[in-house]
Design an enzyme around this catalytic site. Structure first.
Site, short mmCIF file in Angstrom:
data_model
loop_
_atom_site.label_atom_id
_atom_site.label_comp_id
_atom_site.label_asym_id
_atom_site.label_seq_id
_atom_site.Cartn_x
_atom_site.Cartn_y
_atom_site.Cartn_z
N GLY A 53 55.06 -12.48 21.86
CA GLY A 53 55.13 -11.77 20.42
C GLY A 53 55.39 -10.73 20.82
N CYS A 80 52.53 -14.89 28.30
CA CYS A 80 52.61 -13.26 27.98
C CYS A 80 51.63 -12.90 26.03
CB CYS A 80 54.12 -12.57 27.21
SG CYS A 80 54.23 -11.09 27.08
N TYR A 81 51.87 -12.59 25.25
CA TYR A 81 50.46 -12.46 24.03
C TYR A 81 49.56 -14.09 23.99
CZ TYR A 81 49.00 -12.00 19.73
OH TYR A 81 48.35 -12.06 17.86
N HIS A 166 56.78 -14.20 31.37
CA HIS A 166 57.95 -15.47 30.84
C HIS A 166 58.38 -17.07 31.89
CE1 HIS A 166 57.40 -13.53 27.24
NE2 HIS A 166 57.45 -12.75 27.40
N GLU A 168 59.64 -19.23 30.42
CA GLU A 168 60.92 -19.75 29.85
C GLU A 168 62.49 -19.59 30.13
OE1 GLU A 168 58.76 -18.44 28.73
OE2 GLU A 168 59.17 -17.28 26.85
N SER A 218 84.67 -30.90 9.87
CA SER A 218 85.36 -29.48 9.96
C SER A 218 85.92 -30.34 11.45
CB SER A 218 84.41 -28.83 10.31
OG SER A 218 84.12 -28.60 10.96
N GLY A 219 86.01 -31.09 12.13
CA GLY A 219 87.06 -31.35 13.94
C GLY A 219 85.79 -30.36 14.46
N ASP A 222 79.73 -31.17 15.98
CA ASP A 222 78.09 -30.96 15.06
C ASP A 222 78.62 -32.04 13.59
OD1 ASP A 222 76.77 -29.52 16.64
OD2 ASP A 222 76.31 -27.80 14.76
N THR A 224 80.94 -33.86 13.76
CA THR A 224 81.79 -35.02 14.44
C THR A 224 80.19 -35.91 14.61
OG1 THR A 224 83.69 -33.70 15.11
CG2 THR A 224 83.40 -35.80 16.17
N LYS A 363 71.30 -27.52 19.91
CA LYS A 363 73.60 -27.60 20.54
C LYS A 363 73.30 -28.22 21.95
CE LYS A 363 77.10 -26.36 18.64
NZ LYS A 363 77.88 -25.98 17.25
#
Ligand code: XMP
Length: 507
Positions: A53, A80-81, A166, A168, A218-219, A222, A224, A363
């Site tokens: 952070g 980190c923080y 980090h 990640e 919408s095609g 998400d 779909t 996603k």
């Protein structure tokens, strides 16, 4: 299912911690740092991670979790923080140091538990101001860098670890190994988070709901995936509606209709409202007003459909995990740069409850589900597209002439990127058009035509973006094709503004 809970202290990488852990099939959840002890207990975590952070533990308003969180007797990793917070909390000292940003060589001093199997030294990504000067009693240094003497510390009997770097981010070598060591070895979490398992659980949950479900598609990937999951659970009690708003990409409506008709057995209706939308957009020049017009008209068409095809009890939405987190955690009064339209604003009398089957997912997890559900690959590759469509890529009034230019020129940009193997490498790519004109010469004739702007950008989350350094030959080919094939265009330009200070869309 075993779960790791990540307390968010505001690092830009907080989400990445969860994503990395989920990639090796353990469920990880991001919560605000000030979550109450009771709430945290309810989540029943196998281990806790404190994110990084921007704060300093020395500031008077430093974010600090509830005291009882430290007494939970669970494995704890501070990044980190989070590392500095642990040092401070357990009686060590954190000093203000020169800002260190970038990659440093981490020398491993003890390869038990956390740094097991990462080798004698690794490159680690640092981004910090403060650093641990004196480590707390009962802790030992397990890794150091040239400038940070306590870059990794451990209290093995308490199962508490702190790292200044980090793990990640991809720039840290063996970062995933370090997270795996903590999650799998120290916390003993089982790898049970799979997308096949998610689909089964989601379908079972949705199959218990009663009433009909309305889903706007919408095609895009998400909506779909939402439709397919719900369809698997309740079949034709789900009705999907696709609205052609007249400002879609070239032939998009036919492609979406074809995909739903040929690939899925979903109850699907396409509403052609292009004429009404374009009528409403006539004479509208202001970008925000265009967004409003498209948004309001969409709600009207959608409501009409719901009225004529209901009754519906549920409205399905493709909300993803980062959206849930964004809306749940107060991030302060962020300035509204552009208003984004979605399916909000439906009238209350429709009495719809919200169904969001993807609200736990990132996603890339949605993409995995799409693959499992055999969604055509073409859809995964598609760039994101704004809700107000081409109306925000046409500067000034949306006229049939400019709409035609925008559609065909954008298609050319996409085709050439695909042909050259660039389409999948970039975030978004299109051609925009306004009212500016320039003189050209065709044969021996002078022609006064429109200027088209090609915009191709690289980005990872649309928050920032950089213009893509495309090969000159490729740009030349796009330009030649656009001036030759698109009626009324004389000049083609390439936009080289990054975000910030520009934005991705011109309006
Ligand atoms: P900007 O132009 O703000 O865009 O840099 C960031 C990302 O958001 C998309 N975008 C929108 N999406 N409704 C949407 O659903 C909108 O009004 C809208 N405006 C921009 C844009 O395509 C980019 O990916």
């Amino acid at each position: 299912m075993d779960k790791i809970v990540v307390l968010d202290f505001g690092s830009q990488y907080s989400h990445l911690i969860c994503r990395r852990i989920r990639e090796f099939s353990v469920y990880a959840e991001l919560v605000p740092y000030d979550i109450s002890y009771e709430e945290l207990q309810k989540l029943n975590p196998a281990g806790i991670i404190f994110s990084g952070g921007p704060s300093s533990v020395h500031s008077s308003d430093a974010p600090i979790p509830e005291n009882r969180v430290f007494d939970m007797d669970l494995p704890l990793l501070g990044i980190c923080y989070g590392h500095q917070l642990i040092v401070n909390k357990y009686g060590g000292k954190v000093k203000r140091a020169n800002r260190e940003y970038g990659s440093s060589l981490l020398t491993v001093d003890s390869d038990k538990d956390l740094l097991n199997g990462v080798g004698e030294s690794v490159r680690a990504w640092m981004s910090h101001g403060d650093e641990a000067e004196q480590i707390p009693e009962g802790f030992k240094v397990i890794g150091h860098t040239e400038s940070a003497k306590a870059a990794a510390i451990a209290s093995e009997d308490k199962s508490i670890y702190g790292i200044q770097f980090h793990p990640e981010v991809v720039h840290t070598e063996q970062g995933t190994e370090i997270l795996k060591n903590f999650v799998l070895k120290v916390c003993g979490a089982k790898q049970e988070w799979t997308m096949e398992g998610f689909i089964d659980a989601a379908v079972e949950k949705i199959s218990k709901i009663d009433g009909n479900v309305l889903c706007g598609v919408s095609g895009g990937i998400d909506s779909t995936v939402v439709a397919l999951l719900i369809h698997k659970a309740i079949g034709d009690r789900l009705k999907c509606v696709f609205v052609n708003n007249g400002v879609l990409r070239l032939n998009e409506e036919k492609e979406v209709e074809g995909m739903f008709r040929d690939n899925f057995k979903v109850n699907f209706t396409s509403v052609d409202a292009a004429g009404i939308f374009l009528e409403k957009l006539k004479g509208v020049e202001d970008p925000e007003k265009k967004r409003r017009v498209v948004g309001e008209e969409f709600v009207r068409v959608f409501t009409e459909f719901a009225k004529g095809n209901g009754p519906f009890k549920w409205l399905a939405q493709g909300t993803l995990y980062p959206d849930v987190i964004e809306s749940g955690v107060s991030k302060g009064p962020a300035a509204v740069i552009k208003s984004h339209h979605n399916v909000g604003g439906l009238p209350d009398w429709l009495n719809l409850e919200i169904l969001e089957p993807l609200r736990e997912l990132y996603k890339d997890e949605v993409r995995k589900i799409a693959e499992i559900l055999e969604v055509p690959e073409k859809l995964f590759m598609r760039h994101p597209f704004p809700g107000p469509g081409l109306s925000v890529r046409i500067i000034g009034e949306v006229t049939p002439q400019k709409l035609g230019i925008c559609k065909v020129a954008s298609k050319i940009v996409e085709e050439e990127l695909m042909e050259a193997g660039w389409y999948e490498k970039v975030w978004q790519a299109y051609a925009a058009v306004g009212d500016d004109k320039a003189v050209g010469v065709v044969g021996d004739e002078r022609k006064y035509g429109n200027i088209v702007m090609i915009r191709v950008v690289d980005s990872i989350d649309a928050m920032t973006a950089d213009w893509t350094r495309l090969p000159h030959g490729l740009l030349e080919k796009m330009s030649n094709r656009i001036t030759n094939e698109v009626e009324g265009v004389t000049w083609v330009t390439y936009t080289i503004s990054s975000k910030p200070p520009a934005t991705i869309e011109p309006q």
